[in-house]
Design a protein around this motif. Sequence first.
Motif, PDB file in Angstrom:
ATOM      1  N   MET A 149       0.835  -1.187   0.000  1.00  0.00           N
ATOM      2  CA  MET A 149       0.000   0.000   0.000  1.00  0.00           C
ATOM      3  C   MET A 149       0.879   1.248   0.000  1.00  0.00           C
ATOM      4  O   MET A 149       1.904   1.298   0.653  1.00  0.00           O
ATOM      5  CB  MET A 149      -0.913  -0.024   1.223  1.00  0.00           C
ATOM      6  N   SER A 150       0.458   2.265  -0.708  1.00  0.00           N
ATOM      7  CA  SER A 150       1.218   3.505  -0.811  1.00  0.00           C
ATOM      8  C   SER A 150       1.046   4.369   0.423  1.00  0.00           C
ATOM      9  O   SER A 150       0.011   4.355   1.081  1.00  0.00           O
ATOM     10  CB  SER A 150       0.750   4.311  -2.018  1.00  0.00           C
ATOM     11  N   THR A 151       2.071   5.144   0.702  1.00  0.00           N
ATOM     12  CA  THR A 151       1.997   6.130   1.766  1.00  0.00           C
ATOM     13  C   THR A 151       1.115   7.270   1.287  1.00  0.00           C
ATOM     14  O   THR A 151       1.328   7.813   0.207  1.00  0.00           O
ATOM     15  CB  THR A 151       3.405   6.659   2.103  1.00  0.00           C
ATOM     16  N   ALA A 152       0.132   7.616   2.087  1.00  0.00           N
ATOM     17  CA  ALA A 152      -0.778   8.697   1.714  1.00  0.00           C
ATOM     18  C   ALA A 152      -0.024  10.021   1.731  1.00  0.00           C
ATOM     19  O   ALA A 152       0.616  10.368   2.718  1.00  0.00           O
ATOM     20  CB  ALA A 152      -1.955   8.749   2.684  1.00  0.00           C
ATOM     21  N   ARG A 153      -0.057  10.701   0.593  1.00  0.00           N
ATOM     22  CA  ARG A 153       0.601  12.004   0.490  1.00  0.00           C
ATOM     23  C   ARG A 153      -0.120  12.828  -0.556  1.00  0.00           C
ATOM     24  O   ARG A 153      -0.146  12.483  -1.736  1.00  0.00           O
ATOM     25  CB  ARG A 153       2.066  11.843   0.097  1.00  0.00           C
ATOM     26  N   PHE A 154      -0.729  13.915  -0.109  1.00  0.00           N
ATOM     27  CA  PHE A 154      -1.423  14.833  -1.016  1.00  0.00           C
ATOM     28  C   PHE A 154      -0.385  15.481  -1.924  1.00  0.00           C
ATOM     29  O   PHE A 154       0.634  15.964  -1.459  1.00  0.00           O
ATOM     30  CB  PHE A 154      -2.164  15.896  -0.198  1.00  0.00           C
ATOM     31  N   ASP A 155      -0.617  15.469  -3.217  1.00  0.00           N
ATOM     32  CA  ASP A 155       0.339  15.996  -4.185  1.00  0.00           C
ATOM     33  C   ASP A 155      -0.292  17.167  -4.934  1.00  0.00           C
ATOM     34  O   ASP A 155      -1.181  16.983  -5.761  1.00  0.00           O
ATOM     35  CB  ASP A 155       0.753  14.892  -5.163  1.00  0.00           C
ATOM     36  N   GLU A 156       0.177  18.367  -4.617  1.00  0.00           N
ATOM     37  CA  GLU A 156      -0.367  19.587  -5.244  1.00  0.00           C
ATOM     38  C   GLU A 156      -0.223  19.579  -6.762  1.00  0.00           C
ATOM     39  O   GLU A 156      -1.093  20.074  -7.471  1.00  0.00           O
ATOM     40  CB  GLU A 156       0.334  20.832  -4.676  1.00  0.00           C
ATOM     41  N   LEU A 157       0.864  19.023  -7.260  1.00  0.00           N
ATOM     42  CA  LEU A 157       1.102  18.999  -8.706  1.00  0.00           C
ATOM     43  C   LEU A 157       0.063  18.136  -9.412  1.00  0.00           C
ATOM     44  O   LEU A 157      -0.499  18.534 -10.432  1.00  0.00           O
ATOM     45  CB  LEU A 157       2.512  18.484  -9.010  1.00  0.00           C
ATOM     46  N   ILE A 158      -0.226  16.990  -8.851  1.00  0.00           N
ATOM     47  CA  ILE A 158      -1.200  16.084  -9.462  1.00  0.00           C
ATOM     48  C   ILE A 158      -2.623  16.564  -9.235  1.00  0.00           C
ATOM     49  O   ILE A 158      -3.501  16.338 -10.057  1.00  0.00           O
ATOM     50  CB  ILE A 158      -1.025  14.651  -8.906  1.00  0.00           C
TER      51      ILE A 158
ATOM     52  N   ALA B 295       3.538   8.747  -6.814  1.00  0.00           N
ATOM     53  CA  ALA B 295       2.893  10.010  -6.456  1.00  0.00           C
ATOM     54  C   ALA B 295       1.374   9.906  -6.626  1.00  0.00           C
ATOM     55  O   ALA B 295       0.615  10.365  -5.763  1.00  0.00           O
ATOM     56  CB  ALA B 295       3.446  11.148  -7.308  1.00  0.00           C
ATOM     57  N   PHE B 296       0.935   9.305  -7.704  1.00  0.00           N
ATOM     58  CA  PHE B 296      -0.501   9.146  -7.951  1.00  0.00           C
ATOM     59  C   PHE B 296      -1.137   8.246  -6.894  1.00  0.00           C
ATOM     60  O   PHE B 296      -2.174   8.586  -6.320  1.00  0.00           O
ATOM     61  CB  PHE B 296      -0.748   8.583  -9.354  1.00  0.00           C
ATOM     62  N   ASP B 297      -0.517   7.106  -6.627  1.00  0.00           N
ATOM     63  CA  ASP B 297      -1.054   6.188  -5.623  1.00  0.00           C
ATOM     64  C   ASP B 297      -1.118   6.857  -4.247  1.00  0.00           C
ATOM     65  O   ASP B 297      -2.089   6.696  -3.513  1.00  0.00           O
ATOM     66  CB  ASP B 297      -0.214   4.910  -5.553  1.00  0.00           C
ATOM     67  N   GLY B 298      -0.080   7.607  -3.897  1.00  0.00           N
ATOM     68  CA  GLY B 298      -0.068   8.319  -2.620  1.00  0.00           C
ATOM     69  C   GLY B 298      -1.136   9.387  -2.561  1.00  0.00           C
ATOM     70  O   GLY B 298      -1.787   9.592  -1.522  1.00  0.00           O
ATOM     71  N   HIS B 299      -1.347  10.077  -3.676  1.00  0.00           N
ATOM     72  CA  HIS B 299      -2.372  11.119  -3.743  1.00  0.00           C
ATOM     73  C   HIS B 299      -3.763  10.508  -3.588  1.00  0.00           C
ATOM     74  O   HIS B 299      -4.600  11.027  -2.836  1.00  0.00           O
ATOM     75  CB  HIS B 299      -2.256  11.889  -5.058  1.00  0.00           C
ATOM     76  N   VAL B 300      -4.007   9.411  -4.283  1.00  0.00           N
ATOM     77  CA  VAL B 300      -5.300   8.729  -4.169  1.00  0.00           C
ATOM     78  C   VAL B 300      -5.517   8.264  -2.723  1.00  0.00           C
ATOM     79  O   VAL B 300      -6.613   8.427  -2.169  1.00  0.00           O
ATOM     80  CB  VAL B 300      -5.398   7.551  -5.163  1.00  0.00           C
ATOM     81  N   ALA B 301      -4.486   7.714  -2.101  1.00  0.00           N
ATOM     82  CA  ALA B 301      -4.596   7.275  -0.699  1.00  0.00           C
ATOM     83  C   ALA B 301      -4.922   8.455   0.222  1.00  0.00           C
ATOM     84  O   ALA B 301      -5.741   8.331   1.135  1.00  0.00           O
ATOM     85  CB  ALA B 301      -3.306   6.582  -0.255  1.00  0.00           C
ATOM     86  N   ALA B 302      -4.300   9.604  -0.031  1.00  0.00           N
ATOM     87  CA  ALA B 302      -4.574  10.800   0.777  1.00  0.00           C
ATOM     88  C   ALA B 302      -6.024  11.253   0.587  1.00  0.00           C
ATOM     89  O   ALA B 302      -6.700  11.615   1.559  1.00  0.00           O
ATOM     90  CB  ALA B 302      -3.609  11.928   0.428  1.00  0.00           C
ATOM     91  N   LEU B 303      -6.507  11.231  -0.642  1.00  0.00           N
ATOM     92  CA  LEU B 303      -7.901  11.608  -0.900  1.00  0.00           C
ATOM     93  C   LEU B 303      -8.857  10.638  -0.215  1.00  0.00           C
ATOM     94  O   LEU B 303      -9.877  11.051   0.351  1.00  0.00           O
ATOM     95  CB  LEU B 303      -8.173  11.659  -2.399  1.00  0.00           C
TER      96      LEU B 303
ATOM     97  N   GLN C 105      -8.296   8.982   2.510  1.00  0.00           N
ATOM     98  CA  GLN C 105      -8.273   9.294   3.944  1.00  0.00           C
ATOM     99  C   GLN C 105      -9.158  10.496   4.255  1.00  0.00           C
ATOM    100  O   GLN C 105      -9.888  10.497   5.250  1.00  0.00           O
ATOM    101  CB  GLN C 105      -6.842   9.581   4.409  1.00  0.00           C
ATOM    102  N   ILE C 106      -9.089  11.505   3.408  1.00  0.00           N
ATOM    103  CA  ILE C 106      -9.915  12.703   3.608  1.00  0.00           C
ATOM    104  C   ILE C 106     -11.397  12.338   3.566  1.00  0.00           C
ATOM    105  O   ILE C 106     -12.183  12.751   4.417  1.00  0.00           O
ATOM    106  CB  ILE C 106      -9.580  13.784   2.552  1.00  0.00           C
TER     107      ILE C 106
ATOM    108  N   ALA D 113     -16.580   9.708   8.769  1.00  0.00           N
ATOM    109  CA  ALA D 113     -16.565   9.339  10.191  1.00  0.00           C
ATOM    110  C   ALA D 113     -17.087  10.468  11.067  1.00  0.00           C
ATOM    111  O   ALA D 113     -17.570  10.230  12.165  1.00  0.00           O
ATOM    112  CB  ALA D 113     -15.153   8.960  10.615  1.00  0.00           C
ATOM    113  N   SER D 114     -17.011  11.704  10.558  1.00  0.00           N
ATOM    114  CA  SER D 114     -17.423  12.829  11.390  1.00  0.00           C
ATOM    115  C   SER D 114     -18.876  13.249  11.163  1.00  0.00           C
ATOM    116  O   SER D 114     -19.349  14.184  11.783  1.00  0.00           O
ATOM    117  CB  SER D 114     -16.487  14.028  11.127  1.00  0.00           C
ATOM    118  N   VAL D 115     -19.577  12.552  10.292  1.00  0.00           N
ATOM    119  CA  VAL D 115     -20.982  12.874  10.030  1.00  0.00           C
ATOM    120  C   VAL D 115     -21.818  12.381  11.204  1.00  0.00           C
ATOM    121  O   VAL D 115     -21.720  11.239  11.638  1.00  0.00           O
ATOM    122  CB  VAL D 115     -21.461  12.207   8.712  1.00  0.00           C
TER     123      VAL D 115
END
Length: 102
Positions: A1-10, A81-89, A91-92, A98-100
């Motif tokens: 599994m990729s590390t979640a990381r939001f990527d501004e460029l992507i 980068a794409f996999d990490g970005h998708v993982a970050a999204l 999580q969001i 969960a907060s609903v």
Amino acid sequence: MSTARFDELIHAPTRLSLVSLLAATEWAEFRYLREQLGLSDSALSKQLATLEQAGYVEVRKSFVGKRPRTSVQLSRDGRRAFDGHVAALQQIVAQAGASVLP
């Protein structure tokens, strides 16, 4: 599994669509990408140049007869980068769900 990381460029909408298309293919021809994204040649070229400078795509130029042909592939760094970005999204979205309150 990729590390979640939001990527501004992507994350920019056009680049996110472009990288998503490339993630689903081995190599994609310029013409195919242009048609799928509804971009002009110059707009697609600009987005590809940005991704290439970041090391996220590899661009291969060749000729078929006398006609130039450009193909694009997501690089290993681009895939990570794409996999990490998708993982970050994801999580969001999970945190928002969960907060609903019931």
